[in-house]
Design an enzyme around this catalytic site. Structure first.
Site, short mmCIF file in Angstrom:
data_model
loop_
_atom_site.label_atom_id
_atom_site.label_comp_id
_atom_site.label_asym_id
_atom_site.label_seq_id
_atom_site.Cartn_x
_atom_site.Cartn_y
_atom_site.Cartn_z
N TYR A 1 -18.74 14.43 -15.88
CA TYR A 1 -19.09 13.10 -15.38
C TYR A 1 -19.80 13.22 -14.02
O TYR A 1 -19.29 13.88 -13.12
CB TYR A 1 -17.84 12.22 -15.27
CG TYR A 1 -18.11 10.92 -14.58
CD1 TYR A 1 -19.08 10.04 -15.08
CD2 TYR A 1 -17.45 10.57 -13.42
CE1 TYR A 1 -19.36 8.86 -14.43
CE2 TYR A 1 -17.72 9.38 -12.77
CZ TYR A 1 -18.68 8.53 -13.28
OH TYR A 1 -18.96 7.36 -12.64
N LYS B 1 -11.82 2.62 -18.70
CA LYS B 1 -12.39 2.84 -20.04
C LYS B 1 -11.38 2.42 -21.12
O LYS B 1 -11.15 1.25 -21.29
CB LYS B 1 -12.81 4.30 -20.21
CG LYS B 1 -13.47 4.92 -18.99
CD LYS B 1 -14.82 4.31 -18.69
CE LYS B 1 -15.46 5.03 -17.51
NZ LYS B 1 -16.45 4.29 -16.81
N ASP C 1 -9.72 15.90 -16.75
CA ASP C 1 -10.15 14.52 -16.94
C ASP C 1 -10.00 14.22 -18.43
O ASP C 1 -10.76 14.72 -19.26
CB ASP C 1 -11.59 14.34 -16.46
CG ASP C 1 -12.03 12.88 -16.47
OD1 ASP C 1 -11.49 12.11 -17.30
OD2 ASP C 1 -12.91 12.51 -15.68
N ARG D 1 0.82 -1.22 0.00
CA ARG D 1 0.00 0.00 0.00
C ARG D 1 0.85 1.26 0.00
O ARG D 1 0.53 2.24 -0.65
CB ARG D 1 -0.97 -0.01 1.20
CG ARG D 1 -1.83 1.25 1.29
CD ARG D 1 -3.08 1.06 2.17
NE ARG D 1 -2.77 0.55 3.48
CZ ARG D 1 -2.24 1.27 4.48
NH1 ARG D 1 -1.96 2.54 4.30
NH2 ARG D 1 -2.01 0.71 5.65
N1 PLP Z 1 -14.23 10.29 -15.61
C1 PLP Z 1 -15.08 10.02 -16.61
C2 PLP Z 1 -15.13 10.94 -17.79
C3 PLP Z 1 -15.90 8.89 -16.57
O1 PLP Z 1 -16.75 8.64 -17.58
C4 PLP Z 1 -15.82 8.04 -15.43
C5 PLP Z 1 -16.68 6.84 -15.32
O2 PLP Z 1 -17.61 6.64 -16.06
C6 PLP Z 1 -14.93 8.36 -14.41
C7 PLP Z 1 -14.15 9.49 -14.53
C8 PLP Z 1 -14.83 7.52 -13.17
O3 PLP Z 1 -14.09 6.35 -13.42
P1 PLP Z 1 -14.29 4.96 -12.64
O4 PLP Z 1 -15.63 4.44 -12.98
O5 PLP Z 1 -13.13 4.15 -13.12
O6 PLP Z 1 -14.18 5.26 -11.17
#
Ligand code: PLP
Length: 374
Positions: free
Chosen positions: A99, A195, A170, A47
Protein backbone atom coordinates in the site's frame (compact mmCIF):
# COMPACT_ATOMS: atom_id res chain seq x y z
CA UNK A 1 -18.31 -6.22 28.01
CA UNK A 2 -19.55 -9.59 27.06
CA UNK A 3 -16.43 -11.78 27.16
CA UNK A 4 -18.09 -14.57 25.28
CA UNK A 5 -16.34 -17.91 25.28
CA UNK A 6 -13.69 -17.81 22.58
CA UNK A 7 -14.94 -21.10 21.11
CA UNK A 8 -17.65 -19.20 19.20
CA UNK A 9 -17.15 -19.52 15.45
CA UNK A 10 -16.06 -16.21 13.83
CA UNK A 11 -19.50 -15.56 12.27
CA UNK A 12 -21.14 -15.84 15.71
CA UNK A 13 -18.38 -13.85 17.39
CA UNK A 14 -18.93 -10.97 14.96
CA UNK A 15 -22.57 -10.80 16.01
CA UNK A 16 -22.20 -11.49 19.73
CA UNK A 17 -18.96 -9.81 20.83
CA UNK A 18 -18.61 -6.32 22.24
CA UNK A 19 -22.08 -6.20 23.78
CA UNK A 20 -23.06 -5.57 27.36
CA UNK A 21 -24.72 -8.41 29.28
CA UNK A 22 -26.24 -6.24 32.03
CA UNK A 23 -30.05 -6.34 32.09
CA UNK A 24 -31.78 -3.09 31.25
CA UNK A 25 -28.80 -1.85 29.20
CA UNK A 26 -29.08 -1.29 25.42
CA UNK A 27 -28.47 -4.44 23.40
CA UNK A 28 -26.08 -2.55 21.13
CA UNK A 29 -23.11 -0.59 22.39
CA UNK A 30 -24.20 3.03 21.99
CA UNK A 31 -21.92 5.71 20.57
CA UNK A 32 -20.63 7.38 23.75
CA UNK A 33 -19.43 10.86 22.77
CA UNK A 34 -17.34 11.51 25.86
CA UNK A 35 -13.93 13.12 26.23
CA UNK A 36 -14.23 13.60 29.97
CA UNK A 37 -15.42 11.32 32.78
CA UNK A 38 -16.18 12.00 36.46
CA UNK A 39 -13.02 11.05 38.34
CA UNK A 40 -13.08 8.05 40.63
CA UNK A 41 -13.37 5.02 38.35
CA UNK A 42 -10.90 3.70 35.75
CA UNK A 43 -11.63 6.42 33.14
CA UNK A 44 -10.95 10.09 33.45
CA UNK A 45 -10.03 11.28 29.92
CA UNK A 46 -10.89 9.48 26.68
CA UNK A 47 -7.58 9.93 24.83
CA UNK A 48 -5.69 8.07 27.54
CA UNK A 49 -8.42 5.86 29.03
CA UNK A 50 -10.55 4.94 25.95
CA UNK A 51 -14.33 4.85 25.71
CA UNK A 52 -16.66 1.84 25.93
CA UNK A 53 -17.47 2.27 22.22
CA UNK A 54 -13.84 1.85 21.09
CA UNK A 55 -13.39 -1.01 23.50
CA UNK A 56 -16.32 -2.88 21.98
CA UNK A 57 -14.70 -2.57 18.53
CA UNK A 58 -11.41 -3.77 20.01
CA UNK A 59 -13.08 -6.79 21.57
CA UNK A 60 -14.67 -7.77 18.24
CA UNK A 61 -11.53 -7.44 16.10
CA UNK A 62 -9.14 -8.74 18.78
CA UNK A 63 -11.22 -11.89 19.19
CA UNK A 64 -11.09 -12.55 15.45
CA UNK A 65 -7.37 -11.86 15.06
CA UNK A 66 -6.61 -13.85 18.20
CA UNK A 67 -5.02 -11.23 20.44
CA UNK A 68 -5.57 -7.93 22.24
CA UNK A 69 -6.60 -5.08 19.97
CA UNK A 70 -6.32 -1.29 19.89
CA UNK A 71 -8.53 0.94 17.76
CA UNK A 72 -7.08 3.96 15.94
CA UNK A 73 -8.28 6.97 13.98
CA UNK A 74 -7.41 5.32 10.64
CA UNK A 75 -5.44 2.43 9.20
CA UNK A 76 -2.47 4.77 8.72
CA UNK A 77 -2.66 5.93 12.36
CA UNK A 78 -2.36 2.25 13.34
CA UNK A 79 0.55 1.77 10.91
CA UNK A 80 2.32 4.85 12.31
CA UNK A 81 2.02 3.49 15.86
CA UNK A 82 3.98 0.39 14.77
CA UNK A 83 6.72 2.49 13.12
CA UNK A 84 6.74 4.62 16.29
CA UNK A 85 8.20 1.63 18.17
CA UNK A 86 11.42 1.67 16.14
CA UNK A 87 14.72 2.87 17.62
CA UNK A 88 16.70 5.43 15.59
CA UNK A 89 18.81 3.61 12.98
CA UNK A 90 16.43 0.65 12.73
CA UNK A 91 16.28 -1.53 9.62
CA UNK A 92 12.86 -1.89 7.96
CA UNK A 93 11.94 -4.39 5.26
CA UNK A 94 8.92 -3.74 3.04
CA UNK A 95 7.40 -5.78 0.20
CA UNK A 96 7.96 -4.73 -3.41
CA UNK A 97 4.16 -4.48 -3.73
CA UNK A 98 2.68 -2.61 -0.78
CA UNK A 99 0.00 0.00 0.00
CA UNK A 100 1.54 3.30 -1.13
CA UNK A 101 0.65 5.08 2.13
CA UNK A 102 2.86 2.67 4.09
CA UNK A 103 5.65 3.06 1.53
CA UNK A 104 5.29 6.86 1.81
CA UNK A 105 5.53 6.76 5.61
CA UNK A 106 8.55 4.45 5.53
CA UNK A 107 10.39 6.53 2.91
CA UNK A 108 9.65 9.80 4.75
CA UNK A 109 11.26 8.35 7.89
CA UNK A 110 14.22 7.07 5.88
CA UNK A 111 14.74 10.53 4.32
CA UNK A 112 14.92 12.04 7.81
CA UNK A 113 17.51 9.44 8.85
CA UNK A 114 15.25 7.66 11.33
CA UNK A 115 15.62 4.20 9.74
CA UNK A 116 16.78 2.42 6.58
CA UNK A 117 14.37 0.72 4.17
CA UNK A 118 14.89 -2.39 2.07
CA UNK A 119 12.31 -3.75 -0.39
CA UNK A 120 11.92 -7.48 -1.12
CA UNK A 121 9.72 -9.42 -3.54
CA UNK A 122 6.85 -11.01 -1.60
CA UNK A 123 7.36 -14.26 -3.47
CA UNK A 124 10.99 -14.67 -2.31
CA UNK A 125 10.30 -16.50 0.96
CA UNK A 126 13.99 -17.35 1.54
CA UNK A 127 15.00 -13.68 1.28
CA UNK A 128 12.34 -12.73 3.85
CA UNK A 129 13.50 -15.50 6.17
CA UNK A 130 17.06 -14.17 5.95
CA UNK A 131 15.86 -10.62 6.52
CA UNK A 132 14.16 -11.71 9.77
CA UNK A 133 17.60 -12.28 11.28
CA UNK A 134 18.72 -8.67 10.74
CA UNK A 135 15.64 -6.44 10.48
CA UNK A 136 13.96 -4.55 13.32
CA UNK A 137 10.65 -4.34 11.45
CA UNK A 138 9.52 -6.91 8.91
CA UNK A 139 6.47 -5.37 7.22
CA UNK A 140 4.30 -7.76 5.24
CA UNK A 141 1.09 -7.15 3.36
CA UNK A 142 -0.70 -10.22 2.05
CA UNK A 143 -2.56 -10.37 -0.27
CA UNK A 144 -0.72 -7.29 -1.47
CA UNK A 145 -2.16 -4.09 -2.88
CA UNK A 146 -2.72 -4.08 -5.84
CA UNK A 147 -0.97 -7.13 -7.34
CA UNK A 148 -2.61 -9.58 -4.91
CA UNK A 149 0.55 -11.55 -4.25
CA UNK A 150 0.11 -13.95 -1.34
CA UNK A 151 3.15 -14.35 0.94
CA UNK A 152 4.05 -17.60 2.65
CA UNK A 153 3.40 -16.11 6.08
CA UNK A 154 3.73 -19.35 8.08
CA UNK A 155 7.24 -19.93 6.64
CA UNK A 156 8.37 -16.31 7.08
CA UNK A 157 6.95 -15.91 10.60
CA UNK A 158 8.65 -19.16 11.73
CA UNK A 159 12.13 -17.94 10.73
CA UNK A 160 14.56 -17.03 13.54
CA UNK A 161 14.44 -13.29 14.09
CA UNK A 162 16.57 -10.58 15.62
CA UNK A 163 15.87 -10.00 19.32
CA UNK A 164 13.04 -7.51 19.72
CA UNK A 165 12.15 -7.56 16.01
CA UNK A 166 8.53 -6.92 15.04
CA UNK A 167 6.83 -8.86 12.26
CA UNK A 168 3.83 -6.76 11.28
CA UNK A 169 1.26 -8.04 8.80
CA UNK A 170 -1.20 -5.73 7.08
CA UNK A 171 -4.17 -8.09 7.06
CA UNK A 172 -6.62 -5.64 5.49
CA UNK A 173 -7.12 -7.45 2.15
CA UNK A 174 -7.50 -10.88 3.77
CA UNK A 175 -9.64 -9.69 6.71
CA UNK A 176 -9.30 -11.59 10.00
CA UNK A 177 -11.78 -14.13 8.62
CA UNK A 178 -9.52 -15.30 5.79
CA UNK A 179 -6.17 -15.09 7.58
CA UNK A 180 -4.91 -14.77 11.16
CA UNK A 181 -1.24 -13.70 11.04
CA UNK A 182 -0.80 -13.97 14.83
CA UNK A 183 -1.54 -17.71 14.54
CA UNK A 184 1.47 -17.98 12.21
CA UNK A 185 3.71 -16.16 14.71
CA UNK A 186 3.47 -12.53 13.53
CA UNK A 187 3.85 -9.91 16.26
CA UNK A 188 1.14 -7.49 15.09
CA UNK A 189 -1.83 -7.74 12.72
CA UNK A 190 -3.10 -4.52 11.14
CA UNK A 191 -6.54 -3.74 9.80
CA UNK A 192 -7.59 -0.62 7.98
CA UNK A 193 -11.12 -0.93 9.43
CA UNK A 194 -12.04 1.71 6.86
CA UNK A 195 -12.30 -1.19 4.39
CA UNK A 196 -13.96 -4.54 5.11
CA UNK A 197 -14.71 -4.16 8.82
CA UNK A 198 -16.62 -0.90 8.31
CA UNK A 199 -17.75 -2.13 4.91
CA UNK A 200 -19.88 0.85 3.86
CA UNK A 201 -17.40 3.55 2.75
CA UNK A 202 -18.56 5.83 5.54
CA UNK A 203 -15.73 5.89 8.07
CA UNK A 204 -11.97 5.92 8.70
CA UNK A 205 -10.60 3.62 11.41
CA UNK A 206 -7.73 1.23 12.06
CA UNK A 207 -7.14 -1.65 14.45
CA UNK A 208 -3.90 -3.29 15.64
CA UNK A 209 -3.87 -6.66 17.39
CA UNK A 210 -1.00 -8.32 19.24
CA UNK A 211 -0.46 -11.11 21.78
CA UNK A 212 2.48 -9.35 23.42
CA UNK A 213 1.23 -7.44 26.45
CA UNK A 214 4.29 -5.16 26.70
CA UNK A 215 4.04 -4.20 23.05
CA UNK A 216 0.29 -3.61 23.45
CA UNK A 217 1.07 -1.16 26.29
CA UNK A 218 3.65 0.65 24.14
CA UNK A 219 1.29 0.87 21.16
CA UNK A 220 -1.39 2.24 23.43
CA UNK A 221 1.05 4.82 24.80
CA UNK A 222 1.87 5.82 21.24
CA UNK A 223 -1.85 6.21 20.47
CA UNK A 224 -2.31 8.36 23.58
CA UNK A 225 0.74 10.57 22.99
CA UNK A 226 0.01 11.08 19.30
CA UNK A 227 -3.72 11.50 19.86
CA UNK A 228 -4.43 8.87 17.20
CA UNK A 229 -7.70 7.80 18.81
CA UNK A 230 -10.81 6.78 16.86
CA UNK A 231 -13.90 8.97 16.63
CA UNK A 232 -16.92 7.79 18.59
CA UNK A 233 -19.29 7.71 15.62
CA UNK A 234 -16.64 5.95 13.52
CA UNK A 235 -16.17 3.23 16.15
CA UNK A 236 -19.94 2.81 16.40
CA UNK A 237 -20.28 2.51 12.62
CA UNK A 238 -17.34 0.09 12.43
CA UNK A 239 -19.10 -2.14 14.97
CA UNK A 240 -22.33 -1.90 12.96
CA UNK A 241 -20.41 -2.90 9.84
CA UNK A 242 -18.53 -5.72 11.55
CA UNK A 243 -21.78 -7.47 12.49
CA UNK A 244 -22.31 -8.42 8.82
CA UNK A 245 -18.67 -8.91 7.79
CA UNK A 246 -18.96 -12.68 7.38
CA UNK A 247 -22.08 -12.43 5.20
CA UNK A 248 -20.66 -9.61 3.07
CA UNK A 249 -17.34 -11.35 2.58
CA UNK A 250 -18.94 -14.66 1.64
CA UNK A 251 -21.14 -13.06 -1.01
CA UNK A 252 -18.51 -10.63 -2.37
CA UNK A 253 -15.84 -13.27 -2.66
CA UNK A 254 -18.20 -15.57 -4.56
CA UNK A 255 -18.91 -12.67 -6.92
CA UNK A 256 -15.18 -11.96 -7.25
CA UNK A 257 -14.26 -15.50 -8.29
CA UNK A 258 -17.06 -15.51 -10.87
CA UNK A 259 -16.01 -12.12 -12.30
CA UNK A 260 -12.32 -13.11 -12.35
CA UNK A 261 -13.15 -16.23 -14.34
CA UNK A 262 -15.34 -14.30 -16.80
CA UNK A 263 -12.69 -11.57 -17.20
CA UNK A 264 -10.09 -14.22 -18.01
CA UNK A 265 -11.90 -15.15 -21.20
CA UNK A 266 -12.79 -11.57 -22.17
CA UNK A 267 -11.33 -10.70 -25.60
CA UNK A 268 -10.24 -7.20 -24.47
CA UNK A 269 -8.57 -8.29 -21.22
CA UNK A 270 -4.86 -9.15 -21.24
CA UNK A 271 -4.21 -10.43 -17.72
CA UNK A 272 -6.29 -11.15 -14.60
CA UNK A 273 -4.80 -11.28 -11.09
CA UNK A 274 -6.98 -12.95 -8.47
CA UNK A 275 -5.51 -15.19 -5.75
CA UNK A 276 -8.20 -17.83 -6.43
CA UNK A 277 -7.31 -18.33 -10.10
CA UNK A 278 -4.93 -21.24 -10.80
CA UNK A 279 -3.09 -18.92 -13.23
CA UNK A 280 -2.11 -16.54 -10.40
CA UNK A 281 1.62 -16.92 -9.56
CA UNK A 282 0.92 -17.47 -5.84
CA UNK A 283 -2.24 -19.62 -6.23
CA UNK A 284 -0.68 -22.62 -4.43
CA UNK A 285 0.44 -20.48 -1.48
CA UNK A 286 -3.00 -18.83 -1.35
CA UNK A 287 -4.71 -22.23 -1.19
CA UNK A 288 -2.53 -23.24 1.73
CA UNK A 289 -2.50 -19.98 3.68
CA UNK A 290 -5.86 -18.27 3.08
CA UNK A 291 -9.32 -19.47 4.12
CA UNK A 292 -10.87 -17.48 1.27
CA UNK A 293 -9.44 -15.69 -1.78
CA UNK A 294 -10.91 -12.27 -1.05
CA UNK A 295 -12.86 -9.75 -3.06
CA UNK A 296 -10.21 -7.79 -4.96
CA UNK A 297 -9.29 -8.39 -8.61
CA UNK A 298 -6.63 -6.54 -10.62
CA UNK A 299 -6.77 -6.87 -14.40
CA UNK A 300 -4.95 -5.32 -17.35
CA UNK A 301 -6.80 -4.32 -20.50
CA UNK A 302 -5.48 -4.97 -23.98
CA UNK A 303 -4.77 -1.29 -24.43
CA UNK A 304 -3.41 1.81 -22.78
CA UNK A 305 -4.23 4.17 -19.92
CA UNK A 306 -6.64 6.15 -22.13
CA UNK A 307 -8.70 2.98 -22.72
CA UNK A 308 -8.65 2.11 -18.99
CA UNK A 309 -9.72 5.64 -17.99
CA UNK A 310 -12.57 5.44 -20.49
CA UNK A 311 -13.76 2.15 -18.93
CA UNK A 312 -13.82 3.88 -15.53
CA UNK A 313 -16.00 6.64 -17.02
CA UNK A 314 -18.38 4.16 -18.70
CA UNK A 315 -19.35 1.99 -15.72
CA UNK A 316 -22.74 2.77 -14.19
CA UNK A 317 -23.45 0.26 -11.39
CA UNK A 318 -19.76 -0.10 -10.54
CA UNK A 319 -18.46 3.16 -9.06
CA UNK A 320 -15.28 4.83 -10.21
CA UNK A 321 -13.74 5.31 -6.78
CA UNK A 322 -10.66 4.48 -4.78
CA UNK A 323 -10.70 2.42 -1.58
CA UNK A 324 -12.18 -1.05 -1.27
CA UNK A 325 -13.93 -3.59 0.90
CA UNK A 326 -17.41 -2.04 0.89
CA UNK A 327 -20.85 -3.34 -0.09
CA UNK A 328 -20.64 -1.47 -3.40
CA UNK A 329 -18.27 -2.49 -6.21
CA UNK A 330 -15.60 0.12 -6.95
CA UNK A 331 -12.96 0.36 -9.64
CA UNK A 332 -9.85 2.46 -10.14
CA UNK A 333 -6.88 2.70 -12.51
CA UNK A 334 -4.08 2.31 -9.99
CA UNK A 335 -1.23 3.79 -12.05
CA UNK A 336 -3.17 7.09 -11.95
CA UNK A 337 -2.59 7.26 -8.16
CA UNK A 338 0.45 9.22 -6.90
CA UNK A 339 3.24 6.79 -6.00
CA UNK A 340 1.78 3.99 -8.17
CA UNK A 341 3.11 5.13 -11.56
CA UNK A 342 5.29 1.98 -11.84
CA UNK A 343 2.21 -0.24 -12.27
CA UNK A 344 0.95 -1.41 -15.69
CA UNK A 345 -0.81 1.67 -17.16
CA UNK A 346 -4.07 -0.15 -17.93
CA UNK A 347 -4.29 -2.05 -14.62
CA UNK A 348 -7.77 -1.68 -13.11
CA UNK A 349 -8.33 -2.68 -9.50
CA UNK A 350 -11.84 -3.92 -8.84
CA UNK A 351 -13.16 -4.21 -5.29
CA UNK A 352 -16.12 -6.51 -5.72
CA UNK A 353 -19.23 -5.85 -3.63
CA UNK A 354 -22.41 -7.73 -2.84
CA UNK A 355 -24.54 -6.79 -5.87
CA UNK A 356 -25.96 -9.41 -8.24
CA UNK A 357 -23.04 -10.86 -10.16
CA UNK A 358 -24.85 -10.78 -13.53
CA UNK A 359 -25.61 -7.07 -13.10
CA UNK A 360 -21.94 -6.46 -12.30
CA UNK A 361 -20.79 -8.45 -15.32
CA UNK A 362 -23.22 -6.68 -17.63
CA UNK A 363 -21.97 -3.30 -16.42
CA UNK A 364 -18.28 -4.20 -16.68
CA UNK A 365 -18.49 -5.94 -20.05
CA UNK A 366 -20.63 -3.13 -21.51
CA UNK A 367 -18.19 -0.48 -20.25
CA UNK A 368 -15.14 -2.32 -21.65
CA UNK A 369 -16.77 -2.77 -25.08
CA UNK A 370 -18.08 0.81 -25.16
CA UNK A 371 -14.70 2.29 -24.19
CA UNK A 372 -12.62 0.11 -26.56
CA UNK A 373 -10.75 2.06 -29.24
CA UNK A 374 -12.27 1.48 -32.70
N1 PLP B 1 -3.44 -0.84 4.36
C1 PLP B 1 -3.99 -1.09 3.17
C2 PLP B 1 -3.74 -2.42 2.51
C3 PLP B 1 -4.79 -0.14 2.53
O1 PLP B 1 -5.32 -0.40 1.33
C4 PLP B 1 -4.99 1.11 3.18
C5 PLP B 1 -5.81 2.17 2.55
O2 PLP B 1 -6.16 2.11 1.40
C6 PLP B 1 -4.40 1.33 4.42
C7 PLP B 1 -3.63 0.33 4.99
C8 PLP B 1 -4.55 2.64 5.14
O3 PLP B 1 -5.82 2.72 5.75
P1 PLP B 1 -6.61 4.10 6.02
O4 PLP B 1 -6.96 4.68 4.71
O5 PLP B 1 -7.75 3.65 6.88
O6 PLP B 1 -5.68 4.99 6.79
Amino acid sequence: MSNHPIHLKPESWLVAAGRTIASGEPLNVPPIPASNFIIGQERSYARSDATPTWEALEEIVGGLEGGRALAFASGMAAVAAVFDQLPVGAHVVLPDDCYQGVVGLAMAGATRGRWSVQRLPLTDTAAWQQACAVADLIWLESPSNPLLTVADLPAICAAPRKAGAIIAVDNTFATPLNQQPLEFGATVAIQSATKFIGGHSDLLAGVLTTREEQLWQKLRQSRTLNGATPGTLEAFLAIRGARTLALRLERAQRNALELAQRLQSHPLVANVRYPGLPSHPTYQVARRVLKGFGTIISFDLKGDAVFADAVCRCVRLIRHATSLGAVETTMERRAAVAGQEHLPPSLLRLSVGIENVDDLWYDLDTAIRKAAPL
